[in-house]
Design a protein around this motif. Structure first.
Motif, PDB file in Angstrom:
ATOM      1  N   GLY A 101      -4.930   2.047  11.957  1.00 22.41           N
ATOM      2  CA  GLY A 101      -4.697   2.303  10.532  1.00 22.41           C
ATOM      3  C   GLY A 101      -4.988   3.767  10.208  1.00 22.41           C
ATOM      4  O   GLY A 101      -5.019   4.628  11.081  1.00 22.41           O
ATOM      5  N   PHE A 161     -11.134  -8.490   7.123  1.00 21.80           N
ATOM      6  CA  PHE A 161     -10.553  -8.518   5.766  1.00 21.80           C
ATOM      7  C   PHE A 161      -9.036  -8.536   5.775  1.00 21.80           C
ATOM      8  O   PHE A 161      -8.439  -9.074   4.849  1.00 21.80           O
ATOM      9  CB  PHE A 161     -11.074  -7.368   4.887  1.00 21.80           C
ATOM     10  CG  PHE A 161     -10.789  -5.975   5.392  1.00 21.80           C
ATOM     11  CD1 PHE A 161      -9.529  -5.428   5.340  1.00 21.80           C
ATOM     12  CD2 PHE A 161     -11.814  -5.190   5.905  1.00 21.80           C
ATOM     13  CE1 PHE A 161      -9.275  -4.140   5.793  1.00 21.80           C
ATOM     14  CE2 PHE A 161     -11.580  -3.900   6.361  1.00 21.80           C
ATOM     15  CZ  PHE A 161     -10.297  -3.380   6.302  1.00 21.80           C
ATOM     16  N   HIS A 201      -9.623   3.333  -3.422  1.00 25.14           N
ATOM     17  CA  HIS A 201     -10.331   2.116  -2.980  1.00 25.14           C
ATOM     18  C   HIS A 201     -10.400   2.081  -1.450  1.00 25.14           C
ATOM     19  O   HIS A 201     -11.449   1.791  -0.855  1.00 25.14           O
ATOM     20  CB  HIS A 201      -9.587   0.893  -3.518  1.00 25.14           C
ATOM     21  CG  HIS A 201      -9.896  -0.403  -2.831  1.00 25.14           C
ATOM     22  ND1 HIS A 201      -9.441  -0.713  -1.557  1.00 25.14           N
ATOM     23  CD2 HIS A 201     -10.589  -1.492  -3.237  1.00 25.14           C
ATOM     24  CE1 HIS A 201      -9.862  -1.919  -1.207  1.00 25.14           C
ATOM     25  NE2 HIS A 201     -10.560  -2.413  -2.208  1.00 25.14           N
ATOM     26  N   ASN A 202      -9.293   2.378  -0.797  1.00 24.05           N
ATOM     27  CA  ASN A 202      -9.286   2.306   0.667  1.00 24.05           C
ATOM     28  C   ASN A 202     -10.133   3.405   1.285  1.00 24.05           C
ATOM     29  O   ASN A 202     -10.778   3.198   2.317  1.00 24.05           O
ATOM     30  CB  ASN A 202      -7.851   2.363   1.193  1.00 24.05           C
ATOM     31  CG  ASN A 202      -7.179   1.006   1.094  1.00 24.05           C
ATOM     32  OD1 ASN A 202      -7.560   0.173   0.272  1.00 24.05           O
ATOM     33  ND2 ASN A 202      -6.175   0.772   1.924  1.00 24.05           N
ATOM     34  N   ASN A 230       0.837  -1.209   0.000  1.00 22.41           N
ATOM     35  CA  ASN A 230       0.000   0.000   0.000  1.00 22.41           C
ATOM     36  C   ASN A 230       0.868   1.253   0.000  1.00 22.41           C
ATOM     37  O   ASN A 230       0.733   2.108   0.871  1.00 22.41           O
ATOM     38  CB  ASN A 230      -0.909   0.004   1.229  1.00 22.41           C
ATOM     39  CG  ASN A 230      -2.224  -0.711   0.991  1.00 22.41           C
ATOM     40  OD1 ASN A 230      -2.761  -0.698  -0.110  1.00 22.41           O
ATOM     41  ND2 ASN A 230      -2.746  -1.331   2.029  1.00 22.41           N
ATOM     42  N   SER A 248      -3.541   5.480   7.131  1.00 23.18           N
ATOM     43  CA  SER A 248      -2.660   6.199   6.203  1.00 23.18           C
ATOM     44  C   SER A 248      -3.297   6.371   4.817  1.00 23.18           C
ATOM     45  O   SER A 248      -3.317   7.493   4.271  1.00 23.18           O
ATOM     46  CB  SER A 248      -1.306   5.496   6.091  1.00 23.18           C
ATOM     47  OG  SER A 248      -1.489   4.150   5.704  1.00 23.18           O
ATOM     48  N   THR A 249      -3.849   5.306   4.267  1.00 18.27           N
ATOM     49  CA  THR A 249      -4.383   5.425   2.899  1.00 18.27           C
ATOM     50  C   THR A 249      -5.600   6.354   2.855  1.00 18.27           C
ATOM     51  O   THR A 249      -5.783   7.091   1.875  1.00 18.27           O
ATOM     52  CB  THR A 249      -4.758   4.033   2.336  1.00 18.27           C
ATOM     53  OG1 THR A 249      -5.491   3.310   3.327  1.00 18.27           O
ATOM     54  CG2 THR A 249      -3.531   3.251   1.936  1.00 18.27           C
ATOM     55  N   ARG A 258     -12.064   7.573  13.077  1.00 21.66           N
ATOM     56  CA  ARG A 258     -10.893   6.789  13.515  1.00 21.66           C
ATOM     57  C   ARG A 258     -10.005   7.606  14.442  1.00 21.66           C
ATOM     58  O   ARG A 258      -9.580   7.138  15.497  1.00 21.66           O
ATOM     59  CB  ARG A 258     -10.053   6.339  12.313  1.00 21.66           C
ATOM     60  CG  ARG A 258     -10.684   5.264  11.493  1.00 21.66           C
ATOM     61  CD  ARG A 258      -9.671   4.713  10.501  1.00 21.66           C
ATOM     62  NE  ARG A 258     -10.303   3.725   9.654  1.00 21.66           N
ATOM     63  CZ  ARG A 258      -9.682   2.730   9.052  1.00 21.66           C
ATOM     64  NH1 ARG A 258      -8.371   2.599   9.173  1.00 21.66           N
ATOM     65  NH2 ARG A 258     -10.318   1.871   8.302  1.00 21.66           N
ATOM     66  N   GLU A 282     -13.425   2.075   1.169  1.00 26.60           N
ATOM     67  CA  GLU A 282     -13.514   1.016   2.203  1.00 26.60           C
ATOM     68  C   GLU A 282     -13.826   1.628   3.580  1.00 26.60           C
ATOM     69  O   GLU A 282     -14.689   1.141   4.310  1.00 26.60           O
ATOM     70  CB  GLU A 282     -12.172   0.282   2.204  1.00 26.60           C
ATOM     71  CG  GLU A 282     -11.995  -0.852   3.174  1.00 26.60           C
ATOM     72  CD  GLU A 282     -10.584  -1.426   2.986  1.00 26.60           C
ATOM     73  OE1 GLU A 282     -10.329  -2.110   1.969  1.00 26.60           O
ATOM     74  OE2 GLU A 282      -9.708  -1.168   3.848  1.00 26.60           O
ATOM     75  N   TYR A 283     -13.121   2.724   3.918  1.00 23.04           N
ATOM     76  CA  TYR A 283     -13.366   3.385   5.213  1.00 23.04           C
ATOM     77  C   TYR A 283     -14.830   3.826   5.309  1.00 23.04           C
ATOM     78  O   TYR A 283     -15.490   3.643   6.332  1.00 23.04           O
ATOM     79  CB  TYR A 283     -12.508   4.639   5.376  1.00 23.04           C
ATOM     80  CG  TYR A 283     -11.033   4.478   5.611  1.00 23.04           C
ATOM     81  CD1 TYR A 283     -10.302   3.388   5.153  1.00 23.04           C
ATOM     82  CD2 TYR A 283     -10.330   5.481   6.276  1.00 23.04           C
ATOM     83  CE1 TYR A 283      -8.932   3.302   5.358  1.00 23.04           C
ATOM     84  CE2 TYR A 283      -8.972   5.398   6.504  1.00 23.04           C
ATOM     85  CZ  TYR A 283      -8.273   4.308   6.023  1.00 23.04           C
ATOM     86  OH  TYR A 283      -6.920   4.234   6.227  1.00 23.04           O
ATOM     87  N   LYS A 317      -5.683   2.293  -5.739  1.00 23.97           N
ATOM     88  CA  LYS A 317      -5.826   1.543  -4.478  1.00 23.97           C
ATOM     89  C   LYS A 317      -6.052   2.504  -3.302  1.00 23.97           C
ATOM     90  O   LYS A 317      -6.813   2.201  -2.371  1.00 23.97           O
ATOM     91  CB  LYS A 317      -4.594   0.667  -4.226  1.00 23.97           C
ATOM     92  CG  LYS A 317      -4.658  -0.117  -2.914  1.00 23.97           C
ATOM     93  CD  LYS A 317      -5.820  -1.079  -2.903  1.00 23.97           C
ATOM     94  CE  LYS A 317      -6.041  -1.949  -1.691  1.00 23.97           C
ATOM     95  NZ  LYS A 317      -5.408  -1.847  -0.462  1.00 23.97           N
TER      96      LYS A 317
END
Ligand SMILES: NC(=O)C1=CN([C@@H]2O[C@H](COP(=O)(O)OP(=O)(O)OC[C@H]3O[C@@H](n4cnc5c(N)ncnc54)[C@H](O)[C@@H]3O)[C@@H](O)[C@H]2O)C=CC1
Ligand SMILES: O=C(CO)[C@H](O)[C@H](O)COP(=O)(O)O
Length: 304
Positions: free
Chosen positions: A240, A294, A172-173, A95, A242-243, A268, A176-177, A169
């Motif tokens: 987590g 995941f 994408h993340n 990532n 960062s992305t 978060r 996802e969040y 990506k």
């Protein structure tokens, strides 16, 4: 084909296994000797350093990096660089920040492919979704490996030039969040609402034909089955970030509004600064548990 794999953690071992199962040879290295031994048990040739790995690969090297983003990628590339030339291909499947990937692509002698990888350790049997950036010839050259690591030919594609794989990506993340946040909010309302509901049953019912069915929702179902209706000791703490941070920074730079992704990221950060009484916010506890579902990320827990 012969592939060198550097980084044999949760994701790298899966790359080794799937590439081996497709009939290719693998040379494997990790700083952790036990991880190298596990890869050797799976049929890979063990290497005792990055340099040893490069030397064992001979000419036209194909190397897959699956190490944590940041310094570890630069460290591996620094060691590899004296052994690389323009016929070689290096894939970074981690990532990494897309601008780092652009810099690395410009500075290495090899062709460099930045490959966003989605599916996580829990998706190992199915294969991953791979978003690849970099030179077309290098992508084409690695198609047999991408076919093996991905769900199949439909599970990977070239997104564009250097950086574009990790850029896709990153977004994408961010998505996802936001998805985790919205499932969390819905279940928080159901958990505190008018009816005494079985949340595993709700998730299972939604997963069978409902508009909002998804893998993340299947992982919600699994979380309720394994942790209980109220998620047991799962803490209101989401690690987590960062992305998602890079996604929001990029959105600000491009003047594209992403309030849902920002809100999920802010939740978060807030989860890490607030340590109040009681179990905390259900939405954030579910997001915490989904990261295990995941990604096999460690689940922060509270004392009972
Ligand atoms: N776990 C997940 O769900 C996903 C992870 N990723 C990304 O894939 C990459 C790897 O993730 P994981 O396998 O989960 O991490 P991990 O922490 O399980 O494994 C990383 C491995 O890299 C090794 N390593 C670190 N520096 C090294 C170096 N300089 N040379 C050789 N080995 C080195 C470590 O010893 C460890 O075995 C990361 O960039 C991560 O963000 C991408 C998609 C999903
Ligand atoms: O890329 C992933 C899944 O797609 C990894 O699991 C990543 O670690 C998720 O991001 P974060 O750690 O910020 O929750």
């Amino acid at each position: 084909m012969q592939l060198g794999v550097v980084g044999l953690g949760r994701m790298g071992q899966i790359v080794v296994d799937r590439v081996r199962e497709a009939g290719h040879d693998v040379v494997a290295f990790d700083l952790d000797e036990q991880a190298v031994a596990t890869a050797a048990d799976a049929g890979a040739t063990p290497a005792d350093s990055v340099v040893d790995l490069a030397e064992r690969l001979g000419g036209d090297k194909r190397i897959w990096l699956m190490v944590p983003a940041g310094d570890a990628v630069d460290a591996a590339l620094d060691d590899l660089e004296p052994h690389l030339d323009s016929d070689d291909v290096v894939v970074d499947g981690g990532n990494s920040y897309f601008e780092d990937s652009v810099r690395r692509a410009e500075s290495t002698d090899a062709a460099y492919l930045d490959c966003g990888t989605s599916g996580g350790p829990a998706g190992a049997e199915l294969g991953f979704s791979l978003m690849v950036g970099g030179p077309e010839w290098a992508y084409e050259e690695l198609v047999p490996v991408f076919d093996a690591v991905a769900t199949g030919p439909e599970g990977h594609d070239r997104m564009g030039p250097a950086g574009s794989g990790h850029y896709v990506k990153m977004v994408h993340n961010g998505v996802e969040y936001a998805l985790m946040q919205t499932y969390g909010e819905g279940f928080e309302l159901l958990a505190n609402g008018r009816y005494d509901l079985d949340l595993e049953s709700v998730a299972r019912t939604w997963n069978n034909g409902a508009v909002i069915r998804s893998w993340l929702l299947e992982l919600c179902e699994e979380a309720f089955a394994e942790e209980g209706n109220h998620l047991g000791t799962v803490a209101d703490r989401v690690e987590g970030g960062s992305t998602g941070t890079w996604t929001v920074q990029e959105a600000l730079e491009q003047e594209v509004p992403v309030p849902l992704i920002y809100q999920a990221l802010a939740e978060r950060f807030d989860s890490r600064s607030s340590g109040g009484e009681g179990p905390g916010r259900f939405s954030r506890r579910l997001a915490n548990r989904l990261r295990y579902g995941f990604g096999r990320h460690e689940v922060p827990r509270r004392e009972e």
